[in-house]
Motif scaffolding. Sequence first.
Motif, PDB file in Angstrom:
ATOM      1  N   SER A   1       0.826  -1.220   0.000  1.00  0.00           N
ATOM      2  CA  SER A   1       0.000   0.000   0.000  1.00  0.00           C
ATOM      3  C   SER A   1       0.859   1.270   0.000  1.00  0.00           C
ATOM      4  O   SER A   1       0.516   2.266  -0.639  1.00  0.00           O
ATOM      5  N   GLY A   2       2.012   1.211   0.690  1.00  0.00           N
ATOM      6  CA  GLY A   2       2.909   2.378   0.723  1.00  0.00           C
ATOM      7  C   GLY A   2       3.466   2.687  -0.663  1.00  0.00           C
ATOM      8  O   GLY A   2       3.656   3.852  -1.041  1.00  0.00           O
ATOM      9  N   SER A   3       3.692   1.643  -1.423  1.00  0.00           N
ATOM     10  CA  SER A   3       4.224   1.810  -2.769  1.00  0.00           C
ATOM     11  C   SER A   3       3.166   2.429  -3.686  1.00  0.00           C
ATOM     12  O   SER A   3       3.458   3.306  -4.516  1.00  0.00           O
ATOM     13  N   CYS A   4       1.920   2.001  -3.500  1.00  0.00           N
ATOM     14  CA  CYS A   4       0.810   2.578  -4.280  1.00  0.00           C
ATOM     15  C   CYS A   4       0.676   4.067  -3.936  1.00  0.00           C
ATOM     16  O   CYS A   4       0.533   4.917  -4.826  1.00  0.00           O
ATOM     17  N   ALA A   5       0.756   4.369  -2.637  1.00  0.00           N
ATOM     18  CA  ALA A   5       0.641   5.771  -2.208  1.00  0.00           C
ATOM     19  C   ALA A   5       1.772   6.612  -2.789  1.00  0.00           C
ATOM     20  O   ALA A   5       1.543   7.718  -3.306  1.00  0.00           O
ATOM     21  N   ASN A   6       2.994   6.094  -2.752  1.00  0.00           N
ATOM     22  CA  ASN A   6       4.132   6.848  -3.311  1.00  0.00           C
ATOM     23  C   ASN A   6       3.909   7.152  -4.790  1.00  0.00           C
ATOM     24  O   ASN A   6       4.208   8.253  -5.261  1.00  0.00           O
ATOM     25  N   ALA A   7       3.386   6.160  -5.511  1.00  0.00           N
ATOM     26  CA  ALA A   7       3.165   6.362  -6.960  1.00  0.00           C
ATOM     27  C   ALA A   7       2.130   7.466  -7.181  1.00  0.00           C
ATOM     28  O   ALA A   7       2.275   8.305  -8.085  1.00  0.00           O
ATOM     29  N   ILE A   8       1.096   7.494  -6.336  1.00  0.00           N
ATOM     30  CA  ILE A   8       0.051   8.518  -6.507  1.00  0.00           C
ATOM     31  C   ILE A   8       0.604   9.911  -6.196  1.00  0.00           C
ATOM     32  O   ILE A   8       0.361  10.870  -6.944  1.00  0.00           O
ATOM     33  N   TRP A   9       1.387  10.037  -5.133  1.00  0.00           N
ATOM     34  CA  TRP A   9       1.972  11.362  -4.833  1.00  0.00           C
ATOM     35  C   TRP A   9       2.925  11.787  -5.942  1.00  0.00           C
ATOM     36  O   TRP A   9       3.005  12.965  -6.291  1.00  0.00           O
ATOM     37  N   LYS A  10       3.634  10.808  -6.523  1.00  0.00           N
ATOM     38  CA  LYS A  10       4.553  11.152  -7.617  1.00  0.00           C
ATOM     39  C   LYS A  10       3.779  11.670  -8.827  1.00  0.00           C
ATOM     40  O   LYS A  10       4.172  12.651  -9.470  1.00  0.00           O
ATOM     41  N   MET A  11       2.651  11.007  -9.115  1.00  0.00           N
ATOM     42  CA  MET A  11       1.787  11.448 -10.213  1.00  0.00           C
ATOM     43  C   MET A  11       1.370  12.910 -10.001  1.00  0.00           C
ATOM     44  O   MET A  11       1.431  13.731 -10.900  1.00  0.00           O
ATOM     45  N   ILE A  12       0.939  13.189  -8.775  1.00  0.00           N
ATOM     46  CA  ILE A  12       0.423  14.532  -8.465  1.00  0.00           C
ATOM     47  C   ILE A  12       1.559  15.551  -8.545  1.00  0.00           C
ATOM     48  O   ILE A  12       1.419  16.612  -9.166  1.00  0.00           O
ATOM     49  N   ASN A  13       2.696  15.223  -7.968  1.00  0.00           N
ATOM     50  CA  ASN A  13       3.776  16.209  -7.902  1.00  0.00           C
ATOM     51  C   ASN A  13       4.497  16.400  -9.224  1.00  0.00           C
ATOM     52  O   ASN A  13       5.179  17.400  -9.414  1.00  0.00           O
ATOM     53  N   SER A  14       4.336  15.415 -10.150  1.00  0.00           N
ATOM     54  CA  SER A  14       4.982  15.586 -11.453  1.00  0.00           C
ATOM     55  C   SER A  14       3.955  15.832 -12.559  1.00  0.00           C
ATOM     56  O   SER A  14       4.315  15.820 -13.743  1.00  0.00           O
ATOM     57  N   ASN A  15       2.706  16.042 -12.172  1.00  0.00           N
ATOM     58  CA  ASN A  15       1.644  16.282 -13.164  1.00  0.00           C
ATOM     59  C   ASN A  15       1.581  15.215 -14.245  1.00  0.00           C
ATOM     60  O   ASN A  15       1.406  15.521 -15.418  1.00  0.00           O
ATOM     61  N   GLN A  16       1.749  13.964 -13.861  1.00  0.00           N
ATOM     62  CA  GLN A  16       1.682  12.858 -14.831  1.00  0.00           C
ATOM     63  C   GLN A  16       0.353  12.153 -14.642  1.00  0.00           C
ATOM     64  O   GLN A  16       0.239  11.300 -13.776  1.00  0.00           O
ATOM     65  N   TYR A  17      -0.625  12.552 -15.427  1.00  0.00           N
ATOM     66  CA  TYR A  17      -1.925  11.912 -15.251  1.00  0.00           C
ATOM     67  C   TYR A  17      -2.167  10.900 -16.361  1.00  0.00           C
ATOM     68  O   TYR A  17      -1.321  10.667 -17.196  1.00  0.00           O
ATOM     69  N   GLY A  18      -3.340  10.273 -16.352  1.00  0.00           N
ATOM     70  CA  GLY A  18      -3.639   9.216 -17.322  1.00  0.00           C
ATOM     71  C   GLY A  18      -4.096   7.981 -16.565  1.00  0.00           C
ATOM     72  O   GLY A  18      -4.504   8.063 -15.413  1.00  0.00           O
ATOM     73  N   ILE A  19      -3.976   6.836 -17.211  1.00  0.00           N
ATOM     74  CA  ILE A  19      -4.435   5.587 -16.584  1.00  0.00           C
ATOM     75  C   ILE A  19      -3.213   4.749 -16.217  1.00  0.00           C
ATOM     76  O   ILE A  19      -2.300   4.584 -17.031  1.00  0.00           O
ATOM     77  N   PHE A  20      -3.187   4.260 -14.986  1.00  0.00           N
ATOM     78  CA  PHE A  20      -2.029   3.483 -14.531  1.00  0.00           C
ATOM     79  C   PHE A  20      -2.465   2.202 -13.830  1.00  0.00           C
ATOM     80  O   PHE A  20      -3.268   2.247 -12.892  1.00  0.00           O
ATOM     81  N   ASN A  21      -1.933   1.075 -14.285  1.00  0.00           N
ATOM     82  CA  ASN A  21      -2.071  -0.200 -13.577  1.00  0.00           C
ATOM     83  C   ASN A  21      -0.875  -0.324 -12.652  1.00  0.00           C
ATOM     84  O   ASN A  21       0.271  -0.398 -13.122  1.00  0.00           O
TER      85      ASN A  21
ATOM     86  N   TYR B   1      -0.470  -7.772 -13.705  1.00  0.00           N
ATOM     87  CA  TYR B   1      -0.273  -6.619 -14.593  1.00  0.00           C
ATOM     88  C   TYR B   1       1.089  -6.655 -15.287  1.00  0.00           C
ATOM     89  O   TYR B   1       2.069  -7.169 -14.750  1.00  0.00           O
ATOM     90  N   ASN B   2       1.081  -6.010 -16.436  1.00  0.00           N
ATOM     91  CA  ASN B   2       2.339  -5.601 -17.066  1.00  0.00           C
ATOM     92  C   ASN B   2       2.617  -4.195 -16.511  1.00  0.00           C
ATOM     93  O   ASN B   2       1.775  -3.306 -16.668  1.00  0.00           O
ATOM     94  N   THR B   3       3.750  -3.998 -15.848  1.00  0.00           N
ATOM     95  CA  THR B   3       3.994  -2.725 -15.148  1.00  0.00           C
ATOM     96  C   THR B   3       4.863  -1.751 -15.965  1.00  0.00           C
ATOM     97  O   THR B   3       5.406  -0.793 -15.412  1.00  0.00           O
ATOM     98  N   ALA B   4       4.970  -2.004 -17.289  1.00  0.00           N
ATOM     99  CA  ALA B   4       5.881  -1.186 -18.111  1.00  0.00           C
ATOM    100  C   ALA B   4       5.534   0.309 -18.025  1.00  0.00           C
ATOM    101  O   ALA B   4       6.427   1.159 -17.924  1.00  0.00           O
ATOM    102  N   LYS B   5       4.230   0.651 -18.010  1.00  0.00           N
ATOM    103  CA  LYS B   5       3.866   2.077 -18.042  1.00  0.00           C
ATOM    104  C   LYS B   5       4.265   2.768 -16.742  1.00  0.00           C
ATOM    105  O   LYS B   5       4.809   3.883 -16.761  1.00  0.00           O
ATOM    106  N   MET B   6       3.983   2.134 -15.604  1.00  0.00           N
ATOM    107  CA  MET B   6       4.373   2.795 -14.345  1.00  0.00           C
ATOM    108  C   MET B   6       5.887   2.953 -14.277  1.00  0.00           C
ATOM    109  O   MET B   6       6.404   3.929 -13.755  1.00  0.00           O
ATOM    110  N   GLU B   7       6.616   1.987 -14.837  1.00  0.00           N
ATOM    111  CA  GLU B   7       8.078   2.071 -14.787  1.00  0.00           C
ATOM    112  C   GLU B   7       8.580   3.174 -15.718  1.00  0.00           C
ATOM    113  O   GLU B   7       9.462   3.945 -15.369  1.00  0.00           O
ATOM    114  N   LYS B   8       7.968   3.253 -16.914  1.00  0.00           N
ATOM    115  CA  LYS B   8       8.465   4.208 -17.913  1.00  0.00           C
ATOM    116  C   LYS B   8       8.032   5.644 -17.596  1.00  0.00           C
ATOM    117  O   LYS B   8       8.849   6.573 -17.584  1.00  0.00           O
ATOM    118  N   ILE B   9       6.753   5.841 -17.339  1.00  0.00           N
ATOM    119  CA  ILE B   9       6.240   7.209 -17.168  1.00  0.00           C
ATOM    120  C   ILE B   9       6.496   7.734 -15.757  1.00  0.00           C
ATOM    121  O   ILE B   9       6.928   8.861 -15.567  1.00  0.00           O
TER     122      ILE B   9
END
Length: 298
Positions: A203-223, A270-278
């Motif tokens: 859950s901490g990893s999911c939360a970190n990814a969401i804060w990163k999205m917000i702080n880097s303005n990277q929106y879209g769909i993420f698995n 999941y294939n996690t390529a998008k979360m890793e790349k973006i």
Amino acid sequence: MQNKVLITGGTGLLGKALIEKNDDGDEIMATYTGNYVAESHGQVKYLMLDIRDKSGYESLFNDFRPNVVIHTASIGSPDFAHNNRGITLEVNVNGVKNILSLCERYNSTLIHISSNGIYDGENAPYSEDDHAEPKNYYGQTKLQGEEVVKKTEIPFAIVRPILMYGWNHSFERQNIVTIALSKLIKNEKVFVYDDVYSNPLFSGSCANAIWKMINSNQYGIFNLAGRERVSIYELVVAVAEIFNLNKELVIPVKQGYFNELVPRPKDTSYNTAKMEKILKIKPLTLFEGLEKMRSTQK
Ligand SMILES: NC(=O)c1ccc[n+]([C@@H]2O[C@H](COP(=O)([O-])OP(=O)(O)OC[C@H]3O[C@@H](n4cnc5c(N)ncnc54)[C@H](OP(=O)(O)O)[C@@H]3O)[C@@H](O)[C@H]2O)c1
């Protein structure tokens, strides 16, 4: 920039992790519905407010003016959803409509939390653009919630966590790891599926990814997922190993053993390529995630 963030479902597993992982001093308003009082602290305020109460949220948006909303609140049990379709539709679909319309009115960015439950589990691994075909009513409502959000013109993200584990609040729903731990500690057997697969997400990893999205303005769909594809049985054996408990108590069973009401997807990895790349996030291994839990055990 400091944000004003509304987290619906702020006491849930993900809500708790989001609050713990926010190190930017954002001002947070966290809502919930349960029959308990969550104590506000520092920059975090809790408010009991059901997502179905549109006028209550109108007042909240008007007073608090969030620039970001993380909408985690949801009915999450497939069996409960199957038996209680009316309330599940109201919370998981109409609740999204309520929140989205207020985000549109108040110019708030929406991070909407969906689920791996939108997939039928027959064609893993799933990337963000793969066909969604829910296997049960819970999955159907999560997919309907996504469809509501996809029509908006405001900035949004749809985040689809997969099977999440981590420390939950004691007054909240447990997850597979905390359920297994409470049994293993008492030397009780744990029966778990060896024919249901996912790549479990800390859950901490999911939360970190969401804060990163917000702080880097990277929106879209993420698995979002962890690194390894494992069966639930393999996950719980890893829990026993990392917490030094007796793994002989972990007993593999097949789907159907518990007479569940509704079918679950067999493999939604999941294939996690998008979360890793973006997002430039390396998914945690099971060992890393469980070790983070062990090292923060109270
Ligand atoms: N956990 C997983 O493995 C998993 C996997 C895939 C997707 N997801 C998605 O991730 C999101 C968060 O899941 P989670 O595991 O953190 O959930 P959770 O632990 O079950 O917590 C749900 C939160 O939502 C609140 N809530 C429920 N009904 C509400 C309502 N009508 N109005 C306002 N708040 C309400 C709950 O508060 P009260 O308990 O006080 O009512 C709680 O704070 C959900 O959208 C879920 O579908 C979770």
